[in-house]
Design a protein around this motif. Structure first.
Motif, mmCIF file in Angstrom:
data_model
loop_
_atom_site.group_PDB
_atom_site.id
_atom_site.type_symbol
_atom_site.label_atom_id
_atom_site.label_comp_id
_atom_site.label_asym_id
_atom_site.label_seq_id
_atom_site.Cartn_x
_atom_site.Cartn_y
_atom_site.Cartn_z
ATOM 1 N N HIS A 62 34.759 43.375 50.264
ATOM 2 C CA HIS A 62 34.846 42.111 49.544
ATOM 3 C C HIS A 62 33.925 41.118 50.226
ATOM 4 N N CYS A 115 34.831 35.580 46.016
ATOM 5 C CA CYS A 115 34.349 36.871 46.505
ATOM 6 C C CYS A 115 32.964 37.123 45.900
ATOM 7 N N ASP A 162 31.206 40.013 46.152
ATOM 8 C CA ASP A 162 30.902 41.422 45.893
ATOM 9 C C ASP A 162 31.695 41.870 44.664
ATOM 10 N N CYS A 210 33.885 43.504 42.550
ATOM 11 C CA CYS A 210 34.789 44.527 43.063
ATOM 12 C C CYS A 210 35.681 45.144 42.003
ATOM 13 N N HIS A 267 36.956 40.710 39.018
ATOM 14 C CA HIS A 267 36.250 40.143 40.170
ATOM 15 C C HIS A 267 36.006 38.646 40.017
ATOM 16 N N MET A 310 38.502 36.381 41.302
ATOM 17 C CA MET A 310 38.799 36.410 42.744
ATOM 18 C C MET A 310 38.211 35.157 43.374
HETATM 19 CU CU CU Z 1 36.155 41.113 45.529
#
Ligand code: CU
Lengths: 664, 132
Positions: free
Chosen positions: A586, A622, A624, A626, A630, A633
Motif C-alpha cells: 500500500h 493510498c 498504490d 490495490c 482503492h 482508501m
Molecule cells: Cu491501497
C-alpha cells in the motif's frame, strides 16, 4: 493496427536493404548480423520465467537494476545510494540513515561494480555488493528481499573504484582507491607534493558469513598511484588479490598526457593471507579516522548509523612481502582471473596486446627474487618472468575479460567496439563480434566463478546512437545479449538500461529464487511503531510531536479521520501494512508533504514525517492501486491554529471525531 | 473477447442468494472437517488470530465493513467452505459459485493473510462460538 506510420516504413525499408546488401561491403548494421532464430531464443512466453537474473549497476543513477535474461525485461530497480521516490528510499524516516556519511547526508552517488557473494568461488545468491564511487562506500543488498541492508563508508579513499570484488568464500570484499590522497596527519598539503604525501589505501572489508555484516578488517597503505580494478585469486591463487594500477608516473595534473608516459604501468598482486599473518602478530597500527556504518534491521524495518573512529593499517613500506608489482602495458583497466585461478589477464587500454600472467610463474619469480626494480619500496617482478604469453592483435582498447565453461575468454574492446573471443590456454583469437557501441565491461553468466555457467555474454555499452527511437540529447544506454553456446558468438537482443550499466553480474534465477522472501510476517515485525491490529491504532502527542499509529489494508486506512493537529506540529505517520498476501503493497501520501510518498510492503511498517504549513483539511490516501475500492482508501487530517482547543482525536467509522468546532 | 465469459459469470452469480444456506464445501485443502462440541480453548485462540488478521475487514455482528458481517456464518456455510475461504480466497472467488457471488457483492478480493491450518481451525471455532 496499421503499418502506415513513417517509422514502420523506415524499419521495413531497412530490413529490405539488409537483405539486399548482405554480401556488399557496407558497415555492419544490427539487422545484418541478427540470425533468424534470435527472436525465439529471447522470447519468454507470458507466464514463463526468465532463466537468468542480471544485476547491472545504474552507474550515475546510484542504483542497481535487476533484469531477466534472455528477455532483457527490467524486473526491478533496487535503490542503493540514491533517494528513490518510488518507494520512499532515503526519504522515509526508516531509511534516511542509510545515506549518512562523514560528509553529511548524501542523497546521490555513482555505483559501478555489482558483485554477487561467493561460496567456493561460485555465486551463492545471498547478497549483492556494490560500490559508491564518489563518496566512497560499499553497500550490501539482501537478495532475499532485494533491499539494501548495509552501507559502509570507506575512509582514506578517493573514488572507490576497484571495489567491491570478493574473495573465493566472501571472506573479504575489497575497496581500492582510484585517487590516492594524503591520509595521515596534516592533509592540507600542496597538490604538487603528490609523490611525497599521497598514498593509496586498499581496504579489506570482512564479511560475516552468517548475516553478511561488513567491517573494515584492515587497510593496506600502498604507493600513491591510481588503483582501478581488482579480482581475487581462486583455486590455485586463493589468498591473493590482483589490482590494476595506472599513473605510475605519479602525475597530479593533465593526467591524460602525464599518466601515459611510461611504457608500462602495474598489476599489484596482494597476498592477503600474509597480511592476515602480520595482523595476528600484532603488526597492524590503529589509525584515527571517521567513517559511517549504516545498517538496516529487517526486524524493525529501520536503519541506524554508527560512527567508526579508527581503522587498522598495514604499511607496505614497512611490512615487506605482502604486495608485488608486475609491469603491465599502458594504462591497464581490468585484471581478470581464469576459472582455475592460474591465469591473470590484464588489459592495457592503450596496449596492442593482452598480456596473460601465470600465477605459478609469478610465485616462482617471487621465490627467486626475479625482480627488475623497486617502486616506492615495492618489488617489481620482471615482466617476462611472470608472463604466460600475450594475445596478439586482439583489437583496440581491451578493457575487461570474463570466462565461459569451455576454456574461452571474452574481452571487451572499447575503441573498436567489439567482443573478442580467445582460447585461454593457447591465447589465439577465435571469434569477434561488433557491439553497439563503445562497450565498457562485459559479463558472462558466472564469468568470474570457478565454474562459469556460460551460455550468454552481456555487453554493457556506453553509447546507443541509432538503436532506439531518439529521445532528445540524453539517450538511454544499453546492454546487449549474445549467445555464446556455439563456436561463433550470436547477437540475440539489445535493450535500454537505467543510468549507465557500468558492470553487471548474472547468475541462474534458481540461485536467487530459492531464498526469495514474499511477505514480512506481521508477528515478526519489531518496528517500535508497528500496529499488528486495527484496534491498536492511535494518535499520541508529545509536545509538538504527534505520532499517528496507522494501518493499511484493502481498502481502508485506520484511522481515517484525525483532528487536533496544530500548526507548528511535526506529524509522523507510521503506517503498518496489515496484508499478509504477496504483492500487495500500500502507498501513503498526504497533501503538502515535502518528502516523497511511502510504499509499504505486506507486513512492513514505514514512517513519513509531515510538517503542515497551513491550517485546514488535508486529505491523505493510498497511492498504490490495490483493489476495486482503492479510490476509497483515503482519509482527512484537520490542522488547527497553534492556539486551538480542538482535542487530539482520531478514529474510523463510529469512532471518528465529531462536531468539534474551532474556538479561538 | 471476454464478453461471453463475463455474461456467463453474471448469470451464474445472479441466481445465488448469499444470505441463505449453501452446502458447498468450496475449493481447497479442507474436504472433511469434523465438528462436535465447542472447544473453548480453540475459540479463544481463534479470537486472537481473528483480531489481528481479519477484524480490519470483518465484524462479528451483522455489519458489513469491507467484507460481510460474520454473524450466522457457521449456519450459512459448511465448516470446509469457511476454512477454504480463509486459506484459499483467490481460487474460491474464481471458482466457487457462492464465493464468486460474494465478490460481486462486496467488490474487494479477500486476501490470504498467511493463516496456518491450525489457526484456521481455531478461527472456525471462534465463529461457531459467536453463533451460539
Ligand atoms: Cu491501497
Amino acid at each position: 493496427m496499421s503499418l502506415s506510420t513513417p517509422y514502420s516504413k523506415l524499419v521495413l525499408a531497412t530490413a529490405v536493404a539488409a537483405v539486399t546488401f548482405t554480401t556488399a561491403c557496407k558497415p555492419k548494421k544490427a539487422e545484418t548480423v541478427i540470425s533468424g532464430d534470435a527472436a525465439q531464443k529471447v522470447y519468454v512466453a507470458p507466464g514463463k520465467l526468465d532463466e537468468v537474473y542480471l544485476f547491472a549497476s545504474g552507474g550515475f543513477s546510484g542504483q542497481v537494476a535487476a533484469y531477466g535474461l534472455p528477455s532483457g525485461r527490467l524486473l526491478k530497480v533496487i535503490p542503493v545510494f540514491s533517494q528513490n521516490p518510488e518507494n520512499g528510499w532515503g526519504y522515509s524516516e526508516e531509511t534516511k540513515a542509510m545515506l549518512n556519511t562523514s560528509h553529511g547526508f548524501i542523497p546521490w552517488d555513482d555505483a559501478h561494480h555489482p558483485q554477487i557473494s561467493k561460496t567456493d568461488g561460485s555465486d551463492d545468491g545471498r547478497w549483492l555488493f556494490i560500490n559508491g564511487n564518489n563518496t566512497p562506500r560499499i553497500a550490501r543488498i539482501n537478495l532475499a528481499t532485494f533491499k539494501t541492508e548495509e552501507i559502509l563508508e570507506i575512509p582514506n579513499s578517493g573514488g572507490n573504484h576497484s571495489s567491491p570484488y570478493c574473495t573465493e568464500n566472501t571472506e573479504y570484499v575489497v575497496a581500492g582507491t582510484r585517487f590516492s590522497v594524503p591520509i595521515e596527519g596534516n592533509t592540507d598539503v600542496p597538490i604538487n607534493t603528490y609523490k611525497e604525501n599521497f598514498r593509496g589505501a586498499l581496504s579489506f572489508v570482512k564479511v560475516d558469513p552468517k548475516e553478511g555484516h561488513m567491517n573494515i578488517a584492515f587497510q593496506l597503505l600502498v604507493p600513491g598511484v591510481n588503483y582501478d580494478l581488482a579480482r581475487s585469486g581462486k583455486g590455485a591463487s586463493h589468498g591473493w588479490m590482483f589490482f590494476t594500477c595506472y599513473n605510475s608516473e605519479q602525475a597530479n595534473t593533465l593526467l591524460e598526457v602525464n599518466a601515459s608516459q611510461r611504457d608500462k604501468d602495474f598489476i599489484m598482486a596482494v597476498n592477503w593471507k600474509k597480511a592476515e599473518e602480520y595482523l595476528k602478530q600484532g603488526k597492524g597500527k590503529k589509525t584515527p579516522t571517521t567513517y559511517y556504518h549504516n545498517n538496516y534491521d529487517e526486524r524493525t524495518h529501520s536503519a541506524s548509523s554508527k560512527v567508526e573512529k579508527e581503522v587498522l593499517t598495514l604499511d607496505t613500506r614497512v611490512l615487506k612481502d605482502i604486495v608485488y608489482f608486475i609491469p603491465c602495458p599502458k594504462s591497464p583497466h581490468g585484471a581478470d582471473v581464469s576459472p582455475d585461478g592460474e591465469s591473470i589477464v590484464a588489459s592495457g587500454k592503450l596496449a596492442a596486446v593482452i598480456p596473460v600472467f601465470s600465477f605459478k610463474k609469478m610465485t616462482d619469480a617471487i621465490a627467486k627474487k626475479t625482480f627488475e626494480s623497486e617502486f616506492d619500496k615495492v618489488p617489481v617482478i620482471k615482466y617476462e618472468a611472470a608472463l604466460a604469453g600475450e594475445v596478439q592483435k586482439p583489437g583496440l582498447g581491451p578493457l575487461h575479460t570474463e570466462f565461459d565453461d569451455k576454456g574461452y575468454a571474452y574481452t571487451s574492446m572499447f575503441v573498436s567496439s567489439e567482443i573478442v573471443k580467445w582460447k585461454v590456454d593457447t591465447r589465439e583469437v577465435v571469434d569477434r563480434i561488433p557491439t553497439y557501441y563503445s562497450i565498457g565491461h562485459l559479463c558472462v553468466v558466472g564469468g568470474d566463478n570457478k565454474k562459469p555457467y556460460g551460455k550468454y555474454a552481456i555487453a554493457l555499452n556506453k553509447i546507443t546512437k541509432d538503436r532506439y527511437l531518439p529521445t532528445g540529447p540524453e539517450l538511454t544506454q544499453s546492454a546487449q545479449l549474445f549467445d555464446i553456446t556455439g563456436e561463433k558468438m550470436n547477437l540475440l537482443l539489445d535493450f535500454p538500461t537505467i543510468g549507465e550499466p557500468h558492470y553487471a553480474q548474472a547468475c541462474p534465477a534458481d540461485v536467487i529464487l530459492k531464498n526469495q522472501k514474499k511477505i514480512f510476517e506481521l508477528s515478526k515485525n519489531e518496528h517500535p511503531y508497528a500496529v499488528k491490529n486495527e484496534k491498536e491504532t492511535k494518535i499520541v502527542r508529545n509536545g509538538k510531536r504527534v505520532d499517528v499509529w496507522m494501518t493499511a489494508i484493502r481498502s481502508h486506512l485506520a484511522p481515517d479521520n484525525i483532528e487536533g493537529i496544530k500548526l507548528g506540529d511535526e506529524v509522523y505517520f507510521h503506517i503498518t501494512n496489515l496484508e499478509q498476501d504477496w504483492d500487495v503493497p500500500h502507498g501513503f501520501a498526504v497533501k503538502g508533504a515535502e518528502n516523497a510518498e511511502l510504499l509499504i510492503m505486506p507486513g512492513e511498517t514505514q514512517t513519513i514525517k509531515w510538517t503542515p504549513k497551513s491550517t485546514g483539511i488535508f486529505p491523505f490516501y493510498c497511492t498504490d492501486f490495490c483493489s476495486a475500492l482503492h479510490q476509497e482508501m483515503q482519509g482527512y487530517a484537520r490542522v488547527s491554529p497553534a492556539n486551538s482547543t480542538v482535542a487530539l482525536k482520531s478514529g474510523i467509522g463510529e469512532t471518528a471525531p465529531k462536531n468539534e468546532l474551532a474556538k479561538n | 473477447m471476454a464478453s461471453s465469459d463475463e455474461s456467463q459469470q453474471t448469470e451464474a452469480t445472479a441466481t445465488i442468494d448469499t444470505k441463505v444456506h449453501s452446502d458447498s464445501k468450496g475449493i481447497g485443502k479442507f474436504t472433511d472437517v469434523k465438528v462436535d462440541g465447542l472447544n473453548a480453548d480453540h475459540a479463544t485462540k481463534g479470537k486472537t488470530v481473528f483480531d489481528s488478521k481479519c477484524s480490519a475487514c470483518h465484524r462479528v455482528d451483522e455489519t458489513k465493513v469491507v467484507g460481510p458481517g460474520l454473524k450466522g456464518v457457521t449456519k450459512r456455510r459448511t465448516p470446509e467452505w469457511i476454512m477454504n475461504m480463509i486459506t484459499n480466497p483467490a481460487e474460491m472467488t474464481q471458482k466457487d459459485p457462492v464465493a464468486k457471488a460474494l465478490l460481486a457483492e462486496h467488490l474487494t478480493q479477500m486476501t490470504f493473510q498467511n493463516v496456518s491450518d491450525d489457526e484456521t481451525r481455531q478461527i472456525l471455532e471462534f465463529l461457531r462460538k459467536n453463533d451460539l
